[in-house]
Design an enzyme around this catalytic site. Structure first.
Site, PDB file in Angstrom:
ATOM      1  N   ASN A 269       0.853  -1.202   0.000  1.00 34.08           N
ATOM      2  CA  ASN A 269       0.000   0.000   0.000  1.00 34.08           C
ATOM      3  C   ASN A 269       0.892   1.257   0.000  1.00 34.08           C
ATOM      4  O   ASN A 269       2.120   1.129   0.076  1.00 34.08           O
ATOM      5  CB  ASN A 269      -0.912  -0.060   1.234  1.00 34.08           C
ATOM      6  CG  ASN A 269      -0.120   0.123   2.519  1.00 34.08           C
ATOM      7  OD1 ASN A 269       1.057  -0.243   2.586  1.00 34.08           O
ATOM      8  ND2 ASN A 269      -0.729   0.680   3.521  1.00 34.08           N
ATOM      9  N   CYS A 271       1.963   3.570   2.093  1.00 32.83           N
ATOM     10  CA  CYS A 271       3.030   3.865   3.083  1.00 32.83           C
ATOM     11  C   CYS A 271       3.928   2.670   3.366  1.00 32.83           C
ATOM     12  O   CYS A 271       4.806   2.721   4.241  1.00 32.83           O
ATOM     13  CB  CYS A 271       2.416   4.428   4.352  1.00 32.83           C
ATOM     14  SG  CYS A 271       1.425   5.902   4.022  1.00 32.83           S
ATOM     15  N   GLU A 273       3.475  -0.466   4.618  1.00 29.01           N
ATOM     16  CA  GLU A 273       3.339  -1.430   5.712  1.00 29.01           C
ATOM     17  C   GLU A 273       2.477  -2.646   5.365  1.00 29.01           C
ATOM     18  O   GLU A 273       2.449  -3.607   6.123  1.00 29.01           O
ATOM     19  CB  GLU A 273       2.777  -0.730   6.966  1.00 29.01           C
ATOM     20  CG  GLU A 273       1.316  -0.294   6.894  1.00 29.01           C
ATOM     21  CD  GLU A 273       1.122   1.063   6.219  1.00 29.01           C
ATOM     22  OE1 GLU A 273       2.075   1.531   5.581  1.00 29.01           O
ATOM     23  OE2 GLU A 273       0.021   1.625   6.320  1.00 29.01           O
TER      24      GLU A 273
HETATM   25  O1  CDP Z   1      -4.049   7.572  10.540  1.00 28.40           O
HETATM   26  P1  CDP Z   1      -4.767   7.124   9.321  1.00 28.40           P
HETATM   27  O2  CDP Z   1      -5.696   5.982   9.524  1.00 28.40           O
HETATM   28  O3  CDP Z   1      -5.479   8.271   8.638  1.00 28.40           O
HETATM   29  O4  CDP Z   1      -3.692   6.656   8.203  1.00 28.40           O
HETATM   30  P2  CDP Z   1      -2.164   6.196   8.301  1.00 28.40           P
HETATM   31  O5  CDP Z   1      -1.988   5.167   9.353  1.00 28.40           O
HETATM   32  O6  CDP Z   1      -1.282   7.402   8.371  1.00 28.40           O
HETATM   33  O7  CDP Z   1      -1.960   5.509   6.896  1.00 28.40           O
HETATM   34  C1  CDP Z   1      -2.408   4.186   6.689  1.00 28.40           C
HETATM   35  C2  CDP Z   1      -2.673   3.939   5.244  1.00 28.40           C
HETATM   36  O8  CDP Z   1      -3.783   4.737   4.812  1.00 28.40           O
HETATM   37  C3  CDP Z   1      -1.565   4.328   4.281  1.00 28.40           C
HETATM   38  O9  CDP Z   1      -0.526   3.405   4.193  1.00 28.40           O
HETATM   39  C4  CDP Z   1      -2.352   4.409   3.004  1.00 28.40           C
HETATM   40  O10 CDP Z   1      -2.616   3.121   2.499  1.00 28.40           O
HETATM   41  C5  CDP Z   1      -3.645   5.058   3.461  1.00 28.40           C
HETATM   42  N1  CDP Z   1      -3.627   6.525   3.265  1.00 28.40           N
HETATM   43  C6  CDP Z   1      -4.166   7.068   2.117  1.00 28.40           C
HETATM   44  O11 CDP Z   1      -4.651   6.329   1.272  1.00 28.40           O
HETATM   45  N2  CDP Z   1      -4.170   8.433   1.900  1.00 28.40           N
HETATM   46  C7  CDP Z   1      -3.627   9.266   2.797  1.00 28.40           C
HETATM   47  N3  CDP Z   1      -3.630  10.591   2.546  1.00 28.40           N
HETATM   48  C8  CDP Z   1      -3.076   8.748   3.994  1.00 28.40           C
HETATM   49  C9  CDP Z   1      -3.089   7.364   4.201  1.00 28.40           C
END
Ligand code: CDP
Length: 570
Positions: A269, A271, A273
Site C-alpha cells: 500500500n 506507506c 506497511e
Molecule cells: O491515521 P490514518 O488511519 O489516517 O492513516 P495512516 O496510518 O497514516 O496511513 C495508513 C494507510 O492509509 C496508508 O498506508 C495508506 O494506504 C492510506 N492513506 C491514504 O490512502 N491516503 C492518505 N492521505 C493517507 C493514508
C-alpha cells in the site's frame, strides 16, 4: 469522553457527517456510536454468543477511551452510504493499453472512496521497445506513472483527502536507473511514494561488487548487465538527496506470502506497511499502547491483561469490518474475502516508553518492543482461531502456508501503520516512531505565540518544579533537551527526540517490531542534515541483515533544499 482540541479540529474537518451547509452534525460520541453500531452489525451473520448491542457497546467503549481506533476510512464511512472502510489496496498493472487505463480507472474509484493504492509497474515493457500493433515505441513505466499521478490529482479521496499511491519497480527492470531518479528534479509524480523492489540476488551481487541482469518483462529475456554496487549507490544517492526512493525486499515479502498459490506479492500500500496480492485490500486498526499501562510498585508498566482483551476485541472488530465493507470493485470484494487479512498495529509506543522512563534508544526498549508485538500477534491469532471456530477459517486456509493445527479466520493479523491522523485523534505519538519534537510554538492570528508542550514532558517538569515558559521556548528552538546540562541527567536520557536517536537505533526498533508483525512496519529512519551517503548505505545493509521488509529514510532538511533548488513552493 475527553478529546484534545487538535483531535476535535481534525474530526470536524474531515470525519464528522455534515449538513448541506457544511456544518458538522455529529459529536465525537455520535461518530463512535455510528462506527460501533455499523461494525457490530456483522455479528448478525454469525452466532457470536452475545447480543449485537453488547458487541457495539464494547467497540464504542474501546474507541471512546482511545484504546483502539480503526483506520480513517472506517471512521469516515462506516454507517454511511459510501461504506468503504479500507485504507489499503493493491492493483495489477498489465502490459497493454487497455489494462493500464483500466487500472487508472480502478484507482480513481478507490481514491474517491477514501483508500490508497499500490502498484508494481514491473510488467510494463521498457521505454523504447516496440509496440506490435502500431510499430511505434513504448513510452515505459515512468511515463505511465505520470498519467496515474495526474488522475490522482484530479480525484479527491472521499472528498476529503488527496489520493496516495505507491509505485514499485523491480531492480531488474531495464528502466530502473530512470526510475531511481524519477522524483529527483520535479514534483510531477508528487502523489506517489516510490520504492525499488530489491531481490536477494541483487543484494548479494551488490555486496560482492558483481554484475546482475536486467530482464525485459515482455520478452522475459536478459537485455543488459549492470554493476549492482553502482545501482545500489545510485539508490542511496537519490534517497540521501530527498528521501526517495524507498526500498522493499521482495523475497521477504514473498516468504511471508501466505498463499503462494495465488501468485506473487509485488507491491505494498502507499506507506509500505501492507504487502498485498493484486486486487487484495486490507483494513487496519491500531491499539494505543499509551493507554495500556498501569501503576505497579510505584512505576508505570504494561498491563498485559488489558492489552490482551483490547487485542481480542480489536481482532473481532477488524474481522467484522471485512463483512461490513462496501468494496469499490466486485473483484476486490472476492479476492479480499479469500484471505480475510487484517492489519492490527500500535500507536503511542514512544509515549508509553516516556511514561515508563525507558529511553527509546536503549536495548531495554528494543527488547520490550519485540515482546509487546509478539504478544499482540499471539493474542490476535488466538482470537482469530476462536472466530474461525464460529465463523469458519478463511476460504484459502487449506492451501495457505499457515500451520494446519489451528484454523485461522484471518490470513494475517498484524501490520504497523503510520497512524498519521489516528494518532492526532488519540492524542499520542504516532505508530512506533519516537517523539519528533516536545515543544512547538504556534503563532496565532493576533500575533501572540502559543506554546504546545508534550503533556508527558510537561507533567514531569511540573512535578520536579522545573517548568517555565522560557525553558519551553528554548526547547522549541533547539529541538531537543539532550544537551541541556542544567536539566537532570535521567530526564535528558529518557525524553529523546527523533534526531537524538542514531539511525542504527531507528532501524533496530523497526526490526524489533517486525519480528512480531505478520505484514510490515511503517517507519522513517531520520538522519541529521550532515549525514553522509555512506551512513545511508550502512543503514540499508543493516536493515537487510536484521530482516526488515523495507526502509524509508529522511535526511533532515533534504526536502526543503529540494524545493529551493527547483524554485517551487509546495
Ligand atoms: O491515521 P490514518 O488511519 O489516517 O492513516 P495512516 O496510518 O497514516 O496511513 C495508513 C494507510 O492509509 C496508508 O498506508 C495508506 O494506504 C492510506 N492513506 C491514504 O490512502 N491516503 C492518505 N492521505 C493517507 C493514508
Amino acid at each position: 469522553m475527553t478529546i484534545s482540541q487538535n483531535a476535535l479540529t481534525v474530526l470536524e474537518r474531515r470525519y464528522f457527517i455534515k449538513d448541506e451547509k457544511g456544518k458538522a452534525t455529529e459529536t465525537p460520541e455520535d461518530l463512535f456510536h455510528r462506527v460501533a453500531n455499523a461494525i457490530a452489525e456483522s455479528d448478525r451473520k454469525y452466532d457470536f454468543g452475545a447480543p449485537v448491542e453488547k458487541t457495539a457497546e464494547t467497540f464504542f467503549n474501546m474507541m471512546t477511551r482511545l484504546e483502539f481506533l480503526p483506520n480513517s476510512p472506517t471512521l469516515m464511512n462506516a454507517g454511511r452510504p459510501l461504506g468503504q472502510l479500507s485504507a489499503c489496496f493493491v492493483l495489477p498493472v498489465e502490459d497493454s493499453m487497455e489494462d493500464i487505463f483500466e487500472a487508472i480507472k480502478q484507482a480513481a474509484l478507490i481514491h474517491k472512496s477514501g483508500g490508497g493504492t499500490g502498484f508494481s509497474f514491473s510488467r510494463l515493457r521498457p521505454q523504447g521497445s516496440t509496440v506490435n500493433s502500431t510499430g511505434g515505441v513504448a513510452s515505459g513505466p515512468i511515463s505511465f506513472m505520470k498519467v496515474f499521478n495526474m488522475a490522482t490529482e484530479a480525484v479527491k479521496q472521499g472528498g476529503t483527502r488527496r489520493g496516495a499511491n505507491m509505485g514499485i519497480l523491480r531492480i531488474d527492470h531495464p528502466d530502473i536507473l530512470d526510475f531511481i531518479d524519477c522524483k529527483a528534479n520535479n514534483n510531477e509524480i508528487n502523489n506517489f511514494n516510490i520504492s525499488v523492489g530489491l531481490t536477494e540476488v541483487f543484494m548479494n551481487a551488490a555486496e560482492k561488487n558483481t554484475d546482475y541482469e536486467l530482464i525485459d518483462p515482455h520478452t522475459k529475456k536478459p537485455v543488459k548487465k549492470l554493476n549492482a554496487r553502482m545501482v545500489f549507490d545510485r539508490i542511496v544517492d537519490a534517497a540521501w538527496r530527498n528521501g526517495e526512493p524507498g526500498i522493499i525486499f521482495l523475497d521477504r515479502l514473498n516468504r511471508d506470502n501466505i498463499v503462494p498459490s495465488q501468485g506473487e506479492i509485488e507491491s505494498t500500500n502507499p506507506c509500505g506497511e501492507q504487502p498485498l496480492l493484486p486486487f487484495e485490500s486490507c483494513n487496519l486498526g491500531s491499539v494505543n499502547l499509551a493507554q495500556m499501562l498501569k501503576e505497579q510498585d510505584g512505576k508505570q508498566q504494561f498491563d498485559w491483561d488489558k492489552l490482551a482483551v483490547t487485542v481480542q476485541n480489536a481482532v473481532h472488530f477488524l474481522d467484522n469490518v471485512i463483512d461490513a465493507n462496501k468494496y469499490p470493485l466486485e473483484k476486490i470484494d472476492q479476492v479480499t474475502k479469500q484471505t480475510r487479512k487484517i492489519g492490527l498495529g500500535v500507536m503511542g509506543w514512544a509515549d508509553s516508553l516516556l511514561r515508563m522512563g525507558i529511553p527509546y534508544n536503549s536495548d531495554e526498549a528494543i527488547a520490550l518492543g519485540e515482546k509487546v508485538m509478539r504478544f499482540i500477534t499471539k493474542c490476535g491469532r488466538e482470537e482469530s482461531a476462536k472466530l474461525a471456530e464460529k465463523r469458519g477459517a478463511f476460504p484459502l486456509f487449506a492451501e495457505s502456508i499457515l500451520p494446519k493445527d489451528q484454523p485461522q479466520r484471518n490470513g494475517t493479523i498484524t501490520t504497523i501503520a503510520p497512524t498519521g491522523t489516528l494518532s492526532i485523534i488519540a492524542d499520542c505519538s504516532s505508530g512506533v516512531e519516537p517523539v519528533f519534537g516536545y515543544v512547538y510554538i504556534r503563532n496565532i492570528m493576533d500575533g501572540t505565540e502559543m506554546l504546545e508542550v508534550n503533556p508527558i514532558l510537561k507533567a514531569e517538569l511540573l512535578k520536579r518544579g522545573l517548568y517555565s515558559d522560557g525553558l519551553m521556548k528554548r526547547i522549541a528552538k533547539e529541538g531537543t533537551i539532550a544537551h541541556m546540562k542544567e536539566l537532570p541527567e535521567d530526564l535528558r536520557r529518557v525524553f529523546v527526540s527523533a534526531h537524538d536517536i542514531s539511525p542504527e537505533y531507528h532501524i533496530r526498533m523497526q526490526a524489533a517490531f517486525q519480528k512480531g508483525t505478520d505484514n510490515a512496519v511503517s517507519k522513517t529512519v531520520n538522519f541529521p542534515k550532515d549525514a553522509a551517503r555512506e551512513d545511508v548505505a550502512r543503514v540499508y545493509s543493516l536493515a537487510f541483515r536484521l530482516v526488515c521488509k523495507g526502509v524509508t529514510i529522511y535526511r533532515d532538511g533534504s526536502r526543503a533544499e529540494q524545493v529551493l533548488n527547483i524554485g517551487k513552493v509546495i
